[in-house]
Design a protein around this motif. Structure first.
Motif, short mmCIF file in Angstrom:
data_model
loop_
_atom_site.label_atom_id
_atom_site.label_comp_id
_atom_site.label_asym_id
_atom_site.label_seq_id
_atom_site.Cartn_x
_atom_site.Cartn_y
_atom_site.Cartn_z
N GLU A 6 0.83 -1.21 0.00
CA GLU A 6 0.00 0.00 0.00
C GLU A 6 0.87 1.26 0.00
N GLU A 7 1.96 1.24 0.79
CA GLU A 7 2.87 2.39 0.81
C GLU A 7 3.51 2.60 -0.56
N LYS A 8 3.95 1.52 -1.21
CA LYS A 8 4.54 1.62 -2.54
C LYS A 8 3.51 2.15 -3.54
N TYR A 9 2.30 1.62 -3.46
CA TYR A 9 1.23 2.05 -4.36
C TYR A 9 0.96 3.55 -4.18
N ASN A 10 0.86 4.00 -2.94
CA ASN A 10 0.59 5.42 -2.68
C ASN A 10 1.73 6.30 -3.17
N ARG A 11 2.98 5.84 -2.97
CA ARG A 11 4.12 6.61 -3.48
C ARG A 11 4.12 6.69 -4.99
N LEU A 12 3.83 5.55 -5.64
CA LEU A 12 3.78 5.52 -7.10
C LEU A 12 2.68 6.45 -7.61
N THR A 13 1.52 6.37 -7.00
CA THR A 13 0.40 7.22 -7.42
C THR A 13 0.76 8.70 -7.25
N SER A 14 1.35 9.06 -6.12
CA SER A 14 1.75 10.45 -5.89
C SER A 14 2.79 10.90 -6.91
N HIS A 15 3.74 10.01 -7.21
CA HIS A 15 4.77 10.34 -8.20
C HIS A 15 4.15 10.56 -9.58
N LEU A 16 3.24 9.67 -9.97
CA LEU A 16 2.59 9.82 -11.28
C LEU A 16 1.80 11.13 -11.35
N ILE A 17 1.10 11.46 -10.29
CA ILE A 17 0.32 12.70 -10.28
C ILE A 17 1.22 13.92 -10.37
N ARG A 18 2.32 13.91 -9.64
CA ARG A 18 3.26 15.04 -9.70
C ARG A 18 3.91 15.18 -11.07
N SER A 19 4.11 14.05 -11.77
CA SER A 19 4.78 14.11 -13.07
C SER A 19 3.85 14.53 -14.20
N CYS A 20 2.56 14.44 -14.02
CA CYS A 20 1.59 14.79 -15.07
C CYS A 20 1.32 16.29 -15.06
N VAL A 21 2.32 17.05 -15.44
CA VAL A 21 2.20 18.51 -15.38
C VAL A 21 1.82 19.13 -16.71
N THR A 22 1.93 18.39 -17.79
CA THR A 22 1.53 18.90 -19.11
C THR A 22 0.58 17.89 -19.75
N PRO A 23 -0.23 18.34 -20.69
CA PRO A 23 -1.12 17.40 -21.39
C PRO A 23 -0.36 16.28 -22.10
N ASP A 24 0.80 16.58 -22.67
CA ASP A 24 1.57 15.55 -23.37
C ASP A 24 2.06 14.47 -22.42
N ILE A 25 2.57 14.86 -21.26
CA ILE A 25 3.03 13.88 -20.28
C ILE A 25 1.84 13.07 -19.77
N LEU A 26 0.72 13.73 -19.53
CA LEU A 26 -0.48 13.03 -19.08
C LEU A 26 -0.90 11.98 -20.10
N LYS A 27 -0.86 12.32 -21.38
CA LYS A 27 -1.23 11.36 -22.43
C LYS A 27 -0.27 10.18 -22.45
N ARG A 28 1.03 10.45 -22.29
CA ARG A 28 2.01 9.35 -22.30
C ARG A 28 1.83 8.43 -21.10
N THR A 72 -8.73 16.74 -18.44
CA THR A 72 -8.83 15.91 -17.24
C THR A 72 -8.27 14.52 -17.55
N PHE A 73 -7.88 13.83 -16.51
CA PHE A 73 -7.38 12.48 -16.67
C PHE A 73 -8.44 11.59 -17.31
N LYS A 74 -9.69 11.74 -16.90
CA LYS A 74 -10.76 10.90 -17.41
C LYS A 74 -10.95 11.10 -18.92
N LYS A 75 -10.89 12.33 -19.39
CA LYS A 75 -11.01 12.59 -20.83
C LYS A 75 -9.87 11.93 -21.59
N VAL A 76 -8.66 12.09 -21.08
CA VAL A 76 -7.50 11.50 -21.74
C VAL A 76 -7.61 9.98 -21.72
N LEU A 77 -8.06 9.41 -20.61
CA LEU A 77 -8.23 7.96 -20.50
C LEU A 77 -9.23 7.45 -21.54
#
Length: 173
Positions: A6-28, A72-77
């Motif tokens: 759970e700790e690893k999952y939460n860290r990964l999720t936080s890292h992914l959210i922090r890295s999605c700062v532009t639409p292009d990165i979010l799409k990738r 939004t993430f949902k639109k991109v998804l």
């Protein structure tokens, strides 16, 4: 889930959210998540949970143009999932054209990949539907596609197998 997982999952999720700062990165990032989920059907529940968590925690990104609206993430998804389904149809067409005897092995490999992708797609769609990340109308559209346009013809076995999988998720919702 264990506390360490759970700790690893939460860290990964936080890292992914922090890295999605532009639409292009979010799409990738979204494309990577979808591809992994499709090719690892047994992990679809975890990837759907990841999508749900990212969607709930990621702020909306500003539009690329004044006309496009917030990203939004949902639109991109949803856009990514549509491209995956379109890619599956393209692969299916490619397989249909492989009739030469020397293409038999390659055709068999691509048919296996296609079946894996189809089932992975639907498993992931089902998991996303359970998390209310995909609207019911899209699931209905997918079911209609699997049944085929000609109501007098029986759909291919692979489509019926995929349809039964999608119906299992519908009953769980």
């Amino acid at each position: 889930m264990s506390r360490l997982a759970e700790e690893k999952y939460n860290r990964l999720t936080s890292h992914l959210i922090r890295s999605c700062v532009t639409p292009d990165i979010l799409k990738r990032v979204t494309t990577l998540i979808v591809e992994k989920a499709v090719l690892e059907p047994t992990s679809c529940p975890m990837y759907a949970q990841l999508c749900y968590d990212i969607h709930n925690k990621l702020p909306k990104l500003p539009p690329k143009t004044m006309v496009s609206g917030e990203i939004t993430f949902k639109k991109v998804l949803l856009n990514t999932m549509q491209k995956v389904f379109e890619g599956t149809y393209e692969l299916s067409e490619e397989i249909r054209k492989m009739n030469a005897p020397d293409q038999k092995e390659e055709r068999i490999d691509k048919e296996r990949l296609l079946k894996l992708r189809n089932l992975g797609n639907l498993r992931f769609v089902g998991e996303l539907f359970l998390k209310q990340m995909i609207p019911e109308k899209i699931v209905h559209h997918i079911v209609q596609e699997l049944l085929g346009a000609d109501k007098k013809m029986c759909p291919p076995d692979d489509d019926l197998e995929a349809l039964s999988l999608s119906q299992d998720y519908r009953q769980q919702a």
